[in-house]
Design an enzyme around this catalytic site. Structure first.
Site, PDB file in Angstrom:
ATOM      1  N   ASP A 180     -20.874 -20.041 -26.294  1.00  0.00           N
ATOM      2  CA  ASP A 180     -20.965 -20.527 -27.682  1.00  0.00           C
ATOM      3  C   ASP A 180     -21.716 -21.865 -27.712  1.00  0.00           C
ATOM      4  O   ASP A 180     -22.442 -22.159 -28.674  1.00  0.00           O
ATOM      5  CB  ASP A 180     -19.572 -20.721 -28.290  1.00  0.00           C
ATOM      6  CG  ASP A 180     -18.916 -19.407 -28.673  1.00  0.00           C
ATOM      7  OD1 ASP A 180     -19.638 -18.411 -28.894  1.00  0.00           O
ATOM      8  OD2 ASP A 180     -17.667 -19.375 -28.756  1.00  0.00           O
ATOM      9  N   LYS A 196      -9.651 -16.342 -25.838  1.00  0.00           N
ATOM     10  CA  LYS A 196     -10.568 -17.229 -25.116  1.00  0.00           C
ATOM     11  C   LYS A 196      -9.840 -18.232 -24.224  1.00  0.00           C
ATOM     12  O   LYS A 196     -10.323 -18.571 -23.149  1.00  0.00           O
ATOM     13  CB  LYS A 196     -11.469 -17.985 -26.102  1.00  0.00           C
ATOM     14  CG  LYS A 196     -12.515 -17.093 -26.771  1.00  0.00           C
ATOM     15  CD  LYS A 196     -13.439 -17.898 -27.672  1.00  0.00           C
ATOM     16  CE  LYS A 196     -14.380 -16.987 -28.440  1.00  0.00           C
ATOM     17  NZ  LYS A 196     -15.342 -17.725 -29.271  1.00  0.00           N
TER      18      LYS A 196
END
Ligand code: NAP
Length: 265
Positions: free
Chosen positions: A100, A65
């Site tokens: 997220d 990420k």
């Protein structure tokens, strides 16, 4: 046919393919969702290659990420979080998002939990903790970050701005809080909770990012205390819903995606 996918290492256990393909089927979209598992040193070439091959979108998971963040044009929220979990290849350079964060706020909204003006405790300051802390602060919560490594909590609270930080002893703040999110790996594949049960109470809303097992010890103890509980599959669902909507400009078929996800948990 459009190609979407997930890049990470490992990704063999991922629940994202059935969740996204349920959405394509429900809406009649001609697309497939596949997993890619490049070696760690190959991730930058993998992103370039995906763009060259005409891949439409990629989700990104551990351990990539942060590194994918450096290969794309992050939107302002992803830039503040410092991590990207969704890449949209319809722009040059590709656009990066962190869904997220929306996974957190949409999970609370789906359960009719208002966040504005509430006191929130975020347990954890890793990748998930960063997305959770920014999401809750942007939704109007007063955020306290509690983390095993205090320095990481302090760094995150400073990055968020206006948040407070402490070690795990500061979890006694849960007794006065409205919202708690577990963003540690405590409880994953073990019967353990990061939050002492004595601090849990009936006016809390508790989201556990851990989804294996789905009914964690934290959620069981929170439910016993009368709290509203939200399991980690909701966060997983809504980060996927947000990615789907960014890629396709369709409203996601949430019920079908949720059913496909829960059938495999
Ligand atoms: P990460 O970056 O490795 O961070 C791990 C966090 O857990 C750190 O804050 C770490 O504290 C803490 N921790 C680990 N072991 C601990 C222990 N024994 N006691 C107290 N704290 C401990 O991992 P991540 O990517 O943030 O993921 C964390 C969890 O969230 C995982 O279970 C993951 O599956 C879940 N997750 C769920 C979703 C979803 O959509 N539902 C999305 C993302 C992540 P230190 O800083 O002190 O090491």
């Amino acid at each position: 046919m459009q190609v979407f996918g997930l890049v990470g290492n490992p990704v063999g256990h991922s629940l994202s393919p059935p969740m996204h393909e349920a959405a394509y089927e429900a809406l009649g979209i001609d697309a497939r969702y596949v997993t890619f598992e490049p070696d760690e040193e190959a991730i930058e070439r993998a992103i370039d290659g995906a763009a060259a091959l005409g891949v439409s979108g990629l989700n990104v998971t551990i351990p990539f990420k942060r590194r994918v963040f450096d290969c794309v044009n992050p939107d302002p929220l992803a830039a503040r979080i410092g991590a990207v979990n969704t890449v949209d290849f319809s722009t040059t350079p590709p656009s990066g998002y962190n869904t997220d964060a929306a996974g957190v706020t949409r999970s609370f909204a789906h359960h009719d939990v208002a966040l504005g003006g509430r006191d929130a405790v975020v347990v954890g300051a890793g990748g998930a903790g960063r997305a959770v802390a920014f999401a809750l602060a942007d939704a109007g919560c007063a955020v306290h970050v509690a983390n095993r490594t205090v320095e990481r909590a302090e760094e995150l609270a400073a990055a968020v701005g206006g948040a407070t930080a402490g070690g795990l002893a500061s979890l006694d703040r849960v007794a006065e809080a409205d919202v708690v999110v577990n963003a540690t790996s405590v409880g994953m594949d073990e019967d353990a909770s990061p939050v002492p049960a004595e601090h849990l109470h009936g006016d809390l809303a508790v989201l556990d990012a851990v989804y294996s097992p789905i009914d964690t010890r934290l959620l069981r103890e929170a439910r016993a205390a009368g709290a509203t509980t939200i399991d980690g599959a909701w966060m997983l669902l809504f980060q996927g819903v947000e990615a789907f909507e960014r890629w396709t400009d369709h409203d996601a078929p949430i019920d079908e995606m949720n059913a496909a996800l829960r059938a495999r948990l």
